[in-house]
Design a protein around this motif. Structure first.
Motif, PDB file in Angstrom:
ATOM      1  N   PHE A 117     -23.390 -37.751  48.250  1.00 48.17           N
ATOM      2  CA  PHE A 117     -23.772 -38.470  47.025  1.00 48.17           C
ATOM      3  C   PHE A 117     -23.322 -39.928  47.133  1.00 48.17           C
ATOM      4  N   SER A 133     -32.119 -42.644  55.484  1.00 50.20           N
ATOM      5  CA  SER A 133     -32.755 -43.920  55.159  1.00 50.20           C
ATOM      6  C   SER A 133     -31.795 -44.881  54.449  1.00 50.20           C
ATOM      7  N   ASN A 162     -35.445 -39.700  51.351  1.00 46.70           N
ATOM      8  CA  ASN A 162     -35.020 -38.781  50.280  1.00 46.70           C
ATOM      9  C   ASN A 162     -35.895 -37.528  50.242  1.00 46.70           C
ATOM     10  N   GLU A 218     -26.505 -34.000  40.246  1.00 46.15           N
ATOM     11  CA  GLU A 218     -26.065 -35.391  40.118  1.00 46.15           C
ATOM     12  C   GLU A 218     -27.102 -36.352  40.694  1.00 46.15           C
ATOM     13  N   ASN A 238     -30.585 -47.565  37.176  1.00 46.86           N
ATOM     14  CA  ASN A 238     -31.663 -48.451  37.636  1.00 46.86           C
ATOM     15  C   ASN A 238     -32.973 -47.688  37.816  1.00 46.86           C
ATOM     16  N   TYR A 283     -24.406 -45.953  35.088  1.00 47.59           N
ATOM     17  CA  TYR A 283     -25.061 -45.381  36.269  1.00 47.59           C
ATOM     18  C   TYR A 283     -25.525 -46.439  37.280  1.00 47.59           C
ATOM     19  N   GLU A 337     -27.120 -51.954  45.355  1.00 42.79           N
ATOM     20  CA  GLU A 337     -28.214 -50.986  45.234  1.00 42.79           C
ATOM     21  C   GLU A 337     -29.167 -51.070  46.422  1.00 42.79           C
TER      22      GLU A 337
HETATM   23  O1  G4F Z   1     -30.917 -39.568  43.655  1.00 40.65           O
HETATM   24  P1  G4F Z   1     -29.998 -40.628  44.129  1.00 40.65           P
HETATM   25  O2  G4F Z   1     -28.569 -40.477  43.785  1.00 40.65           O
HETATM   26  O3  G4F Z   1     -30.230 -40.717  45.697  1.00 40.65           O
HETATM   27  P2  G4F Z   1     -29.938 -41.852  46.789  1.00 40.65           P
HETATM   28  O4  G4F Z   1     -28.864 -42.754  46.363  1.00 40.65           O
HETATM   29  O5  G4F Z   1     -31.245 -42.455  47.167  1.00 40.65           O
HETATM   30  O6  G4F Z   1     -29.373 -40.976  48.003  1.00 40.65           O
HETATM   31  C1  G4F Z   1     -30.028 -39.779  48.416  1.00 40.65           C
HETATM   32  O7  G4F Z   1     -30.979 -40.099  49.410  1.00 40.65           O
HETATM   33  C2  G4F Z   1     -30.423 -40.633  50.633  1.00 40.65           C
HETATM   34  C3  G4F Z   1     -31.606 -40.929  51.557  1.00 40.65           C
HETATM   35  O8  G4F Z   1     -32.112 -42.202  51.273  1.00 40.65           O
HETATM   36  C4  G4F Z   1     -29.483 -39.600  51.226  1.00 40.65           C
HETATM   37  F1  G4F Z   1     -28.977 -40.038  52.412  1.00 40.65           F
HETATM   38  C5  G4F Z   1     -28.352 -39.328  50.242  1.00 40.65           C
HETATM   39  O9  G4F Z   1     -27.505 -38.307  50.790  1.00 40.65           O
HETATM   40  C6  G4F Z   1     -28.967 -38.819  48.943  1.00 40.65           C
HETATM   41  O10 G4F Z   1     -29.559 -37.567  49.189  1.00 40.65           O
HETATM   42  O11 G4F Z   1     -30.483 -42.045  43.584  1.00 40.65           O
HETATM   43  C7  G4F Z   1     -31.790 -42.509  43.768  1.00 40.65           C
HETATM   44  C8  G4F Z   1     -31.994 -43.808  42.987  1.00 40.65           C
HETATM   45  C9  G4F Z   1     -30.893 -44.853  43.194  1.00 40.65           C
HETATM   46  O12 G4F Z   1     -31.497 -46.112  43.350  1.00 40.65           O
HETATM   47  C10 G4F Z   1     -30.107 -44.818  41.895  1.00 40.65           C
HETATM   48  O13 G4F Z   1     -29.482 -46.057  41.557  1.00 40.65           O
HETATM   49  O14 G4F Z   1     -31.986 -43.490  41.599  1.00 40.65           O
HETATM   50  C11 G4F Z   1     -31.214 -44.482  40.939  1.00 40.65           C
HETATM   51  N1  G4F Z   1     -30.724 -43.933  39.660  1.00 40.65           N
HETATM   52  C12 G4F Z   1     -31.049 -44.407  38.436  1.00 40.65           C
HETATM   53  N2  G4F Z   1     -30.407 -43.706  37.491  1.00 40.65           N
HETATM   54  C13 G4F Z   1     -29.884 -42.911  39.510  1.00 40.65           C
HETATM   55  C14 G4F Z   1     -29.675 -42.766  38.144  1.00 40.65           C
HETATM   56  N3  G4F Z   1     -29.289 -42.100  40.403  1.00 40.65           N
HETATM   57  C15 G4F Z   1     -28.488 -41.110  39.941  1.00 40.65           C
HETATM   58  N4  G4F Z   1     -27.938 -40.270  40.824  1.00 40.65           N
HETATM   59  N5  G4F Z   1     -28.258 -40.946  38.604  1.00 40.65           N
HETATM   60  C16 G4F Z   1     -28.814 -41.760  37.659  1.00 40.65           C
HETATM   61  O15 G4F Z   1     -28.589 -41.585  36.455  1.00 40.65           O
END
Ligand code: G4F
Ligand code: NAP
Length: 339
Positions: A83, A124, A176, A185, A210, A291, A296
């Motif tokens: 995460f 990525s 992703n 999460e 974001n 969040y 970013e």
């Molecule tokens: O779902 P996320 O937490 O995934 P993130 O950071 O892209 O990482 C995932 O993918 C990677 C591959 O690129 C993996 F290596 C890693 O292990 C994981 O599986 O967040 C995705 C996007 C981010 O830009 C974050 O800022 O969503 C945005 N976001 C906006 N609101 C949020 C939120 N992310 C989370 N977790 N929670 C929010 O409330």
């Protein structure tokens, strides 16, 4: 019968990969951490078909033991503190598991079974502040989180062991990928779980950070097939695995609400942005700055061209199908909770 050792077997990808390998008649060994309360997580349904070995990526003794016990033909290193947001809160643990843990495992393999084929779960996130669009195997890396930095070490040590010791070691740079088994999460599952709760009257509002971030999202089931294909080639190499499409978090939100029959209109900008249900005019989405991340990754878009050409890999589940599968699953799970 081929033998495979999967680290992180109880995680999202570990469980789908174990199912795939069992369907191909492998003997599957899975490395899991000891927990205070026994919990098989995503492998409850197949635990009796797998040989569990307890160990930790930060403890090389346990990894040597795992390789000795399993004598694997193939090793899939999926274990990680995965995460991104937590990697700012626990940068040392993240590095010990996601960076040095890879060297621990490679050394265990080099000592006990150097001919075993090795897959490293690269990401990525290593592209971070992207230097090129779309991102391919030749794009320069620019990680933006302690997680991305640690994973970049894991990527290069894999390449280095291939080049130094002629080991069959591959790095899969996966974009992703999500599923019904994704941790809550992560943004996709947080959205589908909360949309289900709003639809069933248990919650009023989905709070996000974001919403302008763009991700290249696929389904984990499709992506574990690429991991296996990488280890079936004549020569080890590195591959990007991606959908080749990018979508804003905002689009994922709209699509998830659409899957439960709600039409959302976004109003305002920045931290004042809200999502309003067109039918009731109620605010169902809000921004909560807690969040936001210290830095970013704004845009990810991968080119799966090499994986498609050399591995004959193709993705079967589209973005809309992924959202629908996840929302329908959460409606069912939340429905069962309130029965
Ligand atoms: O779902 P996320 O937490 O995934 P993130 O950071 O892209 O990482 C995932 O993918 C990677 C591959 O690129 C993996 F290596 C890693 O292990 C994981 O599986 O967040 C995705 C996007 C981010 O830009 C974050 O800022 O969503 C945005 N976001 C906006 N609101 C949020 C939120 N992310 C989370 N977790 N929670 C929010 O409330
Ligand atoms: P996940 O669901 O978070 O699974 C991670 C697994 O690693 C869990 O089984 C976890 O066990 C285990 N683990 C964590 N720390 C460990 C340690 N110190 N020793 C042993 N095991 C440990 O992640 P995922 O989505 O399946 O991802 C699999 C791999 O692919 C990860 O390396 C991730 O960084 C990488 N990746 C994921 C994506 C994606 O979009 N899903 C994209 C690119 C790369 P516990 O249950 O004990 O925590």
């Amino acid at each position: 019968m081929k033998k495979a050792l999967i680290t992180g077997i109880n995680g999202q990808d570990g469980s789908y990969l174990a199912e795939l390998l069992l369907s191909k008649n492998y003997k599957v060994f899975g490395l899991m951490r000891r927990k205070s309360k026994l919990d098989y997580g995503n492998i409850k349904h197949i635990k009796d078909k797998i040989e569990i070995i307890y160990g930790d990526m930060t403890d090389i003794v346990s990894l040597i033991n795992a390789v000795k016990l399993s004598q694997p033909d193939e090793v899939y290193n999926l274990a990680a503190q995965s995460f991104v947001a937590t990697s700012w809160e626990q940068p040392i643990a993240t590095s010990e598991i996601d960076a040095l843990g890879v060297t621990n495992l490679l050394e265990a393999i080099r000592t006990i079974k150097p001919e075993a084929k090795f897959y490293q779960a690269s990401t990525s996130e290593m592209y971070g502040l992207v230097q090129e669009i779309p991102q391919s195997e030749n794009t320069k890396f620019y990680p933006r989180s302690p997680y991305g930095v640690a994973k970049l070490y894991g990527h290069w040590i894999t390449v280095n062991y291939r080049e130094s010791y002629n080991m069959y070691a591959c790095s899969g740079i996966l974009f992703n990928h999500e599923s019904e088994r994704r941790g809550k999460e992560f943004v996709t599952r947080k959205i589908t779980d909360t949309v289900a709760r709003i639809k069933l009257g248990l919650l009023d509002v989905l709070e996000l950070g974001n919403m302008s971030a763009k991700r290249d999202w696929g389904h984990s089931k499709d992506y574990v097939k690429a991991m296996w294909l990488m280890l079936q080639q004549e020569k080890a190499d590195d591959y990007v695995v991606a959908s080749g499409e990018t979508h804003e978090v905002r689009e994922f939100v709209s699509s998830a609400f659409k899957a439960v029959g709600m039409d959302i209109e976004f109003k305002g900008t920045g931290i004042d942005e809200i999502g309003v249900d067109k039918a009731t005019q109620k605010t169902v989405v809000k921004v909560n700055p807690k969040y936001f991340r210290p830095s970013e990754v704004e845009l990810l878009l991968g080119s799966p061209e090499k994986a498609e050409r050399e591995l004959n890999w193709e993705r079967e589940i589209s973005f809309n199908e992924l959202v629908k599968l996840m929302v329908e699953n959460d409606i069912k799970l939340v429905g069962e909770e309130i029965l």
